[in-house]
Motif scaffolding. Structure first.
Motif, PDB file in Angstrom:
ATOM      1  N   PRO A 162     -14.171  87.925   5.500  1.00 12.14           N
ATOM      2  CA  PRO A 162     -14.897  88.762   6.473  1.00 12.14           C
ATOM      3  C   PRO A 162     -14.061  89.127   7.694  1.00 12.14           C
ATOM      4  O   PRO A 162     -14.253  90.201   8.271  1.00 12.14           O
ATOM      5  CB  PRO A 162     -16.098  87.880   6.861  1.00 12.14           C
ATOM      6  N   SER A 163     -13.144  88.257   8.085  1.00 15.86           N
ATOM      7  CA  SER A 163     -12.310  88.558   9.241  1.00 15.86           C
ATOM      8  C   SER A 163     -11.386  89.735   8.959  1.00 15.86           C
ATOM      9  O   SER A 163     -11.118  90.561   9.844  1.00 15.86           O
ATOM     10  CB  SER A 163     -11.483  87.329   9.647  1.00 15.86           C
ATOM     11  N   LEU A 164     -10.911  89.859   7.705  1.00 11.18           N
ATOM     12  CA  LEU A 164     -10.069  91.004   7.340  1.00 11.18           C
ATOM     13  C   LEU A 164     -10.888  92.290   7.311  1.00 11.18           C
ATOM     14  O   LEU A 164     -10.403  93.351   7.706  1.00 11.18           O
ATOM     15  CB  LEU A 164      -9.417  90.761   5.983  1.00 11.18           C
ATOM     16  N   ALA A 165     -12.121  92.187   6.829  1.00 11.11           N
ATOM     17  CA  ALA A 165     -13.002  93.362   6.829  1.00 11.11           C
ATOM     18  C   ALA A 165     -13.283  93.811   8.258  1.00 11.11           C
ATOM     19  O   ALA A 165     -13.309  95.012   8.552  1.00 11.11           O
ATOM     20  CB  ALA A 165     -14.298  93.037   6.099  1.00 11.11           C
ATOM     21  N   LEU A 166     -13.492  92.849   9.159  1.00 13.67           N
ATOM     22  CA  LEU A 166     -13.731  93.187  10.562  1.00 13.67           C
ATOM     23  C   LEU A 166     -12.505  93.840  11.176  1.00 13.67           C
ATOM     24  O   LEU A 166     -12.619  94.835  11.907  1.00 13.67           O
ATOM     25  CB  LEU A 166     -14.112  91.927  11.343  1.00 13.67           C
ATOM     26  N   ALA A 167     -11.319  93.291  10.870  1.00 19.29           N
ATOM     27  CA  ALA A 167     -10.076  93.877  11.389  1.00 19.29           C
ATOM     28  C   ALA A 167      -9.893  95.303  10.883  1.00 19.29           C
ATOM     29  O   ALA A 167      -9.505  96.213  11.635  1.00 19.29           O
ATOM     30  CB  ALA A 167      -8.888  93.009  10.988  1.00 19.29           C
ATOM     31  N   ALA A 168     -10.181  95.511   9.575  1.00 20.61           N
ATOM     32  CA  ALA A 168     -10.074  96.859   9.007  1.00 20.61           C
ATOM     33  C   ALA A 168     -11.060  97.806   9.671  1.00 20.61           C
ATOM     34  O   ALA A 168     -10.737  98.975   9.948  1.00 20.61           O
ATOM     35  CB  ALA A 168     -10.327  96.812   7.500  1.00 20.61           C
ATOM     36  N   GLY A 169     -12.272  97.314   9.958  1.00 20.71           N
ATOM     37  CA  GLY A 169     -13.265  98.144  10.639  1.00 20.71           C
ATOM     38  C   GLY A 169     -12.828  98.531  12.035  1.00 20.71           C
ATOM     39  O   GLY A 169     -13.011  99.677  12.456  1.00 20.71           O
ATOM     40  N   ILE A 170     -12.237  97.599  12.762  1.00 20.58           N
ATOM     41  CA  ILE A 170     -11.769  97.893  14.122  1.00 20.58           C
ATOM     42  C   ILE A 170     -10.645  98.934  14.099  1.00 20.58           C
ATOM     43  O   ILE A 170     -10.674  99.919  14.850  1.00 20.58           O
ATOM     44  CB  ILE A 170     -11.287  96.600  14.811  1.00 20.58           C
ATOM     45  N   LEU A 171      -9.667  98.715  13.211  1.00 24.89           N
ATOM     46  CA  LEU A 171      -8.558  99.667  13.107  1.00 24.89           C
ATOM     47  C   LEU A 171      -9.042 101.026  12.600  1.00 24.89           C
ATOM     48  O   LEU A 171      -8.622 102.079  13.093  1.00 24.89           O
ATOM     49  CB  LEU A 171      -7.480  99.111  12.185  1.00 24.89           C
ATOM     50  N   GLY A 172      -9.936 100.982  11.606  1.00 25.30           N
ATOM     51  CA  GLY A 172     -10.467 102.238  11.067  1.00 25.30           C
ATOM     52  C   GLY A 172     -11.276 103.005  12.087  1.00 25.30           C
ATOM     53  O   GLY A 172     -11.180 104.236  12.183  1.00 25.30           O
ATOM     54  N   GLY A 173     -12.070 102.288  12.885  1.00 29.81           N
ATOM     55  CA  GLY A 173     -12.839 102.949  13.938  1.00 29.81           C
ATOM     56  C   GLY A 173     -11.934 103.590  14.979  1.00 29.81           C
ATOM     57  O   GLY A 173     -12.216 104.689  15.468  1.00 29.81           O
ATOM     58  N   SER A 174     -10.843 102.916  15.309  1.00 35.47           N
ATOM     59  CA  SER A 174      -9.896 103.478  16.271  1.00 35.47           C
ATOM     60  C   SER A 174      -9.236 104.736  15.726  1.00 35.47           C
ATOM     61  O   SER A 174      -9.074 105.733  16.441  1.00 35.47           O
ATOM     62  CB  SER A 174      -8.825 102.439  16.617  1.00 35.47           C
ATOM     63  N   LEU A 175      -8.866 104.694  14.438  1.00 37.27           N
ATOM     64  CA  LEU A 175      -8.264 105.877  13.816  1.00 37.27           C
ATOM     65  C   LEU A 175      -9.248 107.030  13.744  1.00 37.27           C
ATOM     66  O   LEU A 175      -8.896 108.183  14.036  1.00 37.27           O
ATOM     67  CB  LEU A 175      -7.779 105.531  12.407  1.00 37.27           C
ATOM     68  N   ALA A 176     -10.480 106.735  13.331  1.00 39.60           N
ATOM     69  CA  ALA A 176     -11.499 107.779  13.255  1.00 39.60           C
ATOM     70  C   ALA A 176     -11.753 108.384  14.635  1.00 39.60           C
ATOM     71  O   ALA A 176     -11.933 109.603  14.768  1.00 39.60           O
ATOM     72  CB  ALA A 176     -12.795 107.215  12.671  1.00 39.60           C
ATOM     73  N   THR A 177     -11.762 107.536  15.667  1.00 40.14           N
ATOM     74  CA  THR A 177     -11.956 108.034  17.032  1.00 40.14           C
ATOM     75  C   THR A 177     -10.816 108.943  17.443  1.00 40.14           C
ATOM     76  O   THR A 177     -11.033 110.028  17.999  1.00 40.14           O
ATOM     77  CB  THR A 177     -12.056 106.848  18.020  1.00 40.14           C
ATOM     78  N   GLY A 178      -9.587 108.516  17.154  1.00 41.17           N
ATOM     79  CA  GLY A 178      -8.429 109.326  17.524  1.00 41.17           C
ATOM     80  C   GLY A 178      -8.401 110.671  16.829  1.00 41.17           C
ATOM     81  O   GLY A 178      -8.167 111.710  17.463  1.00 41.17           O
TER      82      GLY A 178
END
Length: 208
Positions: free
Chosen positions: A104-120
């Protein structure tokens, strides 16, 4: 334990889908869903729902709507504003889902990075479109929209078939938006200031 190549493919799919979601979420979902439904892509278990017929019909219909809304000056800016609350959360969920059944920690990390990319990618798209709409002619708007559609579909295919190349291009994109977003923001502030001066000039002056 997963091989290095598989890890690269997973990262590429996760970050590629998040990046594309920030530009055109419905095209991203539709392309991934079609590839999964036709057997051209083995979707991670958490993303298999994208190939469900109901999801494909919904994504296809919304992409059809966005195709025209995104090419209409003024309408595209309103569309982008509304989708600030849709594209970014969807980028988080797709990025997290693309890592599959992992810690789950890797999924959370992917979500954080993915959200940042989507925002950018979303802010770059919507900000540049706002500036383009300052031009009275519609052709630059149409051109930008078509190029975005091509970039999303092409980017997803590159992420799936040439993951290492995609990650290199993605790093270049991140460097680009770090350099470009402050310039877009300054240009938007200048545009808003010009609009305010225009209306203040035409406003009736009060007699003391």
């Amino acid at each position: 334990m997963e091989s290095f190549d598989q890890i690269i493919k997973t990262i590429s799919l996760s970050m590629g889908a998040a990046w594309a979601s920030g530009i055109n979420l419905y095209a991203t979902v539709f392309v991934l869903g079609i590839l999964g439904a036709t057997g051209n892509l083995m979707l991670p278990q958490n993303l298999e729902i994208l190939s469900d017929p109901a999801v494909l019909w919904a994504a296809g219909f919304m992409y059809f709507m966005e195709f025209f809304a995104d090419k209409t000056p003024g309408v595209d800016t309103g569309w982008d504003a509304i989708h600030t609350f849709i594209r970014i959360p969807a980028g988080v969920m797709i990025a997290a889902g693309a890592v599959g059944d992992v810690n789950p920690s890797l999924a959370l990390a992917a979500g954080i990075l993915g959200g940042s990319l989507a925002t950018g990618s979303h802010l770059t798209k919507s900000g540049s479109r706002l500036l383009i709409n300052a031009s009275p002619e519609p052709f630059s708007n149409w051109t930008a929209s078509v190029l975005e559609d091509v970039a999303v579909i092409g980017g997803i295919l590159v992420a799936l078939h040439h993951p290492s190349l995609f990650l290199i291009l993605l790093i270049g994109f991140i460097c680009l938006i770090v350099w470009l977003l402050p310039k877009i923001w300054r240009a938007i502030k200048m545009l808003v200031a010009k609009i305010k001066r225009f209306f203040n000039r035409d406003a009736p002056r009060q007699i003391p």
